[in-house]
Structure formats: C-alpha cells, structure tokens
Design a protein around this motif. Structure first.
Motif, PDB file in Angstrom:
ATOM      1  N   SER A   1      -2.206  -2.179   3.433  1.00  0.00           N
ATOM      2  CA  SER A   1      -1.815  -2.790   2.254  1.00  0.00           C
ATOM      3  C   SER A   1      -1.220  -1.899   1.215  1.00  0.00           C
ATOM      4  CB  SER A   1      -3.161  -3.209   1.901  1.00  0.00           C
ATOM      5  OG  SER A   1      -4.033  -3.970   2.674  1.00  0.00           O
ATOM      6  N   VAL A   2      -1.356  -0.556   1.240  1.00  0.00           N
ATOM      7  CA  VAL A   2      -0.828   0.171   0.298  1.00  0.00           C
ATOM      8  C   VAL A   2       0.773   0.502   0.748  1.00  0.00           C
ATOM      9  CG1 VAL A   2      -0.635   2.757  -0.365  1.00  0.00           C
ATOM     10  CG2 VAL A   2      -2.920   1.521  -0.107  1.00  0.00           C
ATOM     11  N   GLY A   3       1.086   0.388   2.043  1.00  0.00           N
ATOM     12  CA  GLY A   3       2.462   0.649   2.371  1.00  0.00           C
ATOM     13  C   GLY A   3       3.271  -0.746   1.835  1.00  0.00           C
ATOM     14  N   ASN A   4       2.435  -1.833   2.031  1.00  0.00           N
ATOM     15  CA  ASN A   4       3.196  -3.173   1.617  1.00  0.00           C
ATOM     16  C   ASN A   4       3.522  -3.079   0.094  1.00  0.00           C
ATOM     17  OD1 ASN A   4       3.718  -4.099   4.254  1.00  0.00           O
ATOM     18  ND2 ASN A   4       1.593  -5.007   4.189  1.00  0.00           N
ATOM     19  N   TRP A   5       2.207  -2.808  -0.630  1.00  0.00           N
ATOM     20  CA  TRP A   5       2.298  -2.684  -1.940  1.00  0.00           C
ATOM     21  C   TRP A   5       3.490  -1.971  -2.820  1.00  0.00           C
ATOM     22  CZ3 TRP A   5       1.471   1.306  -5.506  1.00  0.00           C
ATOM     23  CH2 TRP A   5       1.214   1.030  -7.108  1.00  0.00           C
ATOM     24  N   ILE A   6       3.740  -0.662  -1.981  1.00  0.00           N
ATOM     25  CA  ILE A   6       4.914   0.224  -2.142  1.00  0.00           C
ATOM     26  C   ILE A   6       6.078  -0.623  -2.018  1.00  0.00           C
ATOM     27  CG2 ILE A   6       5.840   2.356  -1.826  1.00  0.00           C
ATOM     28  CD1 ILE A   6       3.158   3.475  -1.293  1.00  0.00           C
ATOM     29  N   LYS A   7       6.206  -1.235  -0.973  1.00  0.00           N
ATOM     30  CA  LYS A   7       7.505  -1.808  -0.455  1.00  0.00           C
ATOM     31  C   LYS A   7       7.782  -3.017  -0.961  1.00  0.00           C
ATOM     32  CE  LYS A   7       7.372   0.488   4.003  1.00  0.00           C
ATOM     33  NZ  LYS A   7       7.167   0.368   5.688  1.00  0.00           N
TER      34      LYS A   7
END
Length: 562
Positions: free
Chosen positions: A525-531
């Motif tokens: 979720s954090v990775g997708n939010w950053i990307k």
C-alpha cells in the motif's frame, strides 16, 4: 503405375462421408472427438519425446506453447467433459509455465448453449410433456451454459422463480468414449514417460459419472445444507438453494432462483458495500469446514458456483454466500479426515515425525514436495512457515534439471495403491479456492484460516498436541496399577505442559504468519501510494506463487522462463 479404380475411390468416399454424417447426426461426433483426442495426444507425446533434449534447452518455452495450444484446441472443439479438463489446467496455471497461463486464461468463459428444441426433447423424454406444461413461464434462452448443462429461468404455477438446470443431450453418449480416450492416453503417457499417471483414472471416472446424475446432485445439495447448518459460525452466512423434486429427473434439476453476484465480482461486491476480506474469509471458512470437519467436500467451487447475495432476513450490510452446482463431491473417510487435519497441524508445529509417518502410510515418499503442494507455498522441514527463502539461482542446464524434477515426481508416489483417493478432489477444491482468493487480490491469509479449521477438525482432545506420544487415555491406562503416585503425577504433568506448549507454539506460528501477511499488505500500500498507483500489483497468493516457482527453480532449473 497402376491406376486406382474410380469405383474404389467412390466407395471409399461414400463410406467416409456416410460415417461422418452418421457421427454428426446420431453419434454426437464421438468418432471425430476421440480421433482428434488420440491424434493430438500422440503428437504431444512425440513432441516432448523428440524435443525435450539437452541441446534444445533454449526452446522449452516454445515447446510448452505448442502443447498448450494443442490442448486448448482439443478442449474447445470437443466441449463437454473436455471443458472441465481445460478448467483443471487453468486452475493449476499459476505454477505451470507461462504458456499455459496465457493459453488457458479464458477457460471459465461460458460454453455454447444448445437450442431450445433439444431442451424440450429432454423434457418430453424425462417428463412426457413440454416445459410449458410444467411451468407457468420457461425462458427459451439459457441464462448460463457450462460444460455439461445449461440453466434456464422459469416460474412455477404458484409464481415461484426457479433455476432449471438441463443436461446437454450428447453428454451421456460422449462420456463413455471420452473416459476411455482419457484412460488410454494416461496409459500411453505412463509407458512413454515412466511416470505414475493412471492411478487416478478409476476415481475420476466414478465421480464424473456421478456428476451427470442430477438426482445425485440434488441429494448432495440437501446434505451440504444440513452439514453447514450444524456449524454455528457459518449457519447464517451460507445458503444452499432448495430443490424442487417434482420437477427434477436424472437430466433436469430444478432449484429456487437466487439473485446475486459472483464471489470474484469486485464491482458487484462494492455496489452492495461488502468488504472483500469478509466475503473471502467466509468462503474459505465454508470449504475448510467441509475438508476438516464435515468430510463432505464440494470439489468444483469455481467462481460460477459461488455467489454472494444480500441476507434476506437482515440489514443490507449483511450477506450470504450461496453455493450451487453440487454434482462433483468427495466423501472423506473418518480416518483420512483425521490424518489430514493432523498433517496440517503438524506443518505449523514442524513436527516432521508425524508428517513423515502420515506420508509413509499414504505411500508418499517425498513429504517435502507433498507439504509444498498442500500449502501451495514452499515448505522446508525444520523451517517455520513464516520464513521464506530469498536465495537466487541461475540456470546451468535446463534439460538435466527438469529431468531431475521428473525423477523426483516419479519417486514421489512410492505406492499409488496406498494414496487416499480423497486427495485428488480435496486438492482440486483447495486449488480453486486459492485461485478465488488470488483473483480478489488476496484479501485474506488462506493458510492461517485452513490451519485453524484443521485444529477444529481434530476436536478438543489435548492428546493430539502431545507430539507422537500415545493418547492421554492410553497413558492413564498404562499408569493404572502403578503404586508410585509420584511417577503418575509427573507423567500427567509432563503431558499437560507439552501439549499446552505445542498448542501455543501453533498459535504463535499463526500470529507470525499473520504479521507477515499484514506487513506485506502495508508495504504494498505504501509503495503504491508513493508511485501513485490505486491497486496492489501483487497479493498474498501472487507472492506464494512466486516463491513456489523460485523454489522449483532452485532445485530443478528455470522451467518457468518466458
């Protein structure tokens, strides 16, 4: 050169044409279907025999692609039971070479429906009347069509809406020949490749024949309904439609009509406001309870057979899982259900003695492979389930490594006579349920849920937590007559401490797996939010699939390249 007489050519042409017309009109294309099957089966066997060689290691993916396309063409042309074969391959495609994933991804699309005239003919043969004589309204166009039957919406004379499942007219004509061709190919491949392939044939034959008997399916559905009503946590969350026996025969099954959405329909579930996590957990609970508690297991829970509807007696936020299509079931023996529950519990406790003992009794010589296939994730003895390997390997010799895989599979089933036949269909159930979870983005930790139900299947007897020792009652019998109460006291104390320790070790393992599962979700979720992405690209089941492929590569080479 001697000329061929025109008369001979004419007779030959007339004979071939006559056989073709007879096959099409009266024989349900049996000769064509089985000729196609045998021809392509031999071509596939020869293709692998000729081209699976050390000097063609870089052409392996092309070989898989050719074979996958051949199998798909046969399945689509033949239809009927061959659709089920294609669906079985599709279920396993996640751990098969990419060619199979690409080729079989459409196998759960609807099969062609037959004309209403043929439906009416079946009613005339089974009930001696037209559908309009039995129903107040019978829709001419089917609402769904599958491999062996299609479903029509209808209305009883009292206004009750029903789903009428009608068997396709050629199924029983084709079945004997289809199963004979299947067995012949399995015997041929077993001879060519020296692998144990035929041991499942008789069991598959028996259950597939039972599946096309709709009286049997109706009885299965009523038994399933009673079984699930006995489980308090599921009683109100699952529903099995009522069977109308006066409108049912061996080829026609009439059940109440249920409106809902497929369990994998994300948009439909969102419209109802249901959480994917809740729906998927209930779905896995249902099938895990069948495997570990009731012992009567739905062996075909694909997306078209599992629906979600608003609960009819509660507020809109409550839902029910609706199970349909109860033709393919397996009944576990009490001994198998107990051993399978104990096997799952032992996986979490790293109790290799019990795992090895059960596998030995089942004629399985490689517990590690069987444990990995059961969990559908890599399993290593003495390595906790929440610990994953990250080691990388490069391909040195694709041919030799894949031959090593063949040899290990060959010895995996050391005695096929001992293997419980229940494993065939229990494994099918678990594979399909895993695919459902994956399609929804893996909202739940399937392995933990299964582990909990395995423990419920063992019951409340603490003796099952005492390793490989005898049961508590047997120990007490041994202690009877001993005058030394001091020894008696410490024997019982040792049992209590050991069993409780193992139980809490099991709970701790489940907790660690849960923590790992949610950390993966948070990281994605954090990775997708950053990307800037909206959805996760990989779920829990995807991660397990990747690890399974990586484990196979570590041991046998990169068979999944492409």
């Amino acid at each position: 050169m001697r000329k061929i007489p025109l008369r001979s050519v004419a007779i030959l042409s007339f004979s071939i044409g006559g056989i073709y017309l007879f096959d099409n009109k009266f024989n349900a294309r049996t000769f064509q279907r089985n000729g196609l099957t045998i021809w392509n089966g031999l071509c596939i066997g020869l293709d692998y025999k000729i081209n699976f060689r050390p000097d063609k290691g870089d052409k392996i993916d092309e070989l898989h692609e050719r074979v996958a396309q051949r199998i798909l063409r046969v399945c689509k042309f033949n239809g009927g039971l061959y659709i089920k074969l294609g669906q079985a391959i599709q279920v396993q495609s996640a751990i098969l070479p990419p060619a199979y994933q690409r080729t079989f991804k459409t196998m759960y699309d609807e099969a062609p429906a037959v004309d209403f005239d043929q439906v009416a003919k079946i009613f005339q043969e089974d009930f001696k009347c037209h559908p309009d004589d039995m129903f107040d309204d019978f829709e001419r166009v089917s609402v769904a069509s599958a491999s062996v039957a299609q479903v029509h919406r209808a209305k009883l004379k009292d206004g009750t809406l029903v789903a009428v499942k009608v068997q396709k007219p050629d199924i029983k004509k084709q079945m004997n020949w289809d199963l004979m061709a299947y067995k012949a190919l399995m015997h041929t491949y077993e001879y060519f490749f020296d692998l144990p392939l035929t041991w499942t044939a008789e069991t598959q034959d028996k259950h597939l024949r039972a599946e096309v008997d709709f009286i049997n399916e109706g009885k299965n559905s009523e038994r399933t309904k009673k079984d699930l009503e006995k489980i308090r946590s599921l009683k109100d969350k699952v529903y099995v439609p009522k069977v109308f026996w006066d409108y049912t025969s061996n080829r026609v099954l009439t059940c109440e009509w249920i409106d809902g959405v497929k369990v994998t329909d994300k948009e439909g579930l969102a419209r109802y406001g249901y959480k994917l996590h809740d729906v998927m957990k209930t779905t896995i609970d249902i099938f895990a309870s069948q495997i570990f508690v009731t012992g009567f297991v739905h062996a075909d829970p694909h997306p078209g057979n599992v629906f979600v509807r608003p609960h009819p007696n509660k507020s809109k936020k409550h839902y029910q899982i609706v199970l349909i299509d109860h033709g393919l079931y397996v009944e576990e023996s009490i001994v198998f259900r107990h051993q399978y529950s104990l096997f799952w519990k032992s996986l979490f406790l790293m109790d290799t003695d019990t795992i090895n003992q059960i596998c030995q009794e089942w004629g399985i010589s490689d517990p590690e492979i069987f444990a990995s296939a059961t969990l559908m994730k890599p399993y290593k003895p003495k390595t906790a389930l929440h610990i994953a390997t990250t080691r990388k390997f490069s391909l040195q010799d694709a041919y030799e490594m894949q031959m090593a895989l063949k040899e290990r599979i060959k010895t995996f089933l050391s005695n096929t006579e001992l293997i419980p036949r229940e494993l065939i269909f229990v494994g099918r159930n678990m594979n399909i349920v895993r695919a459902l979870n994956k399609e929804l983005g893996s909202p739940v930790n399937r392995i933990n849920i299964m582990g909990n139900w395995a423990v419920k299947g063992l019951g409340s007897d603490w003796s099952y937590w005492d390793g490989n020792a005898k049961t508590f009652n047997e120990k007490q019998q041994q202690l009877l007559g001993r005058e030394n109460s001091f020894i008696d006291f410490f024997s019982q104390l040792s049992f209590v401490l050991k069993s409780r320790f193992n139980y809490w070790m099991f709970r701790g393992t489940l907790l660690l797996i849960s923590i790992g599962f949610y950390l993966t979700k948070v990281r994605e979720s954090v990775g997708n939010w950053i990307k800037g992405k909206e959805e996760s690209s990989k779920g829990f089941e995807d991660v397990l699939d990747d690890r399974m492929k990586q484990t196979i590569e570590e041991n046998f080479g990169k068979v999944f390249e492409g």
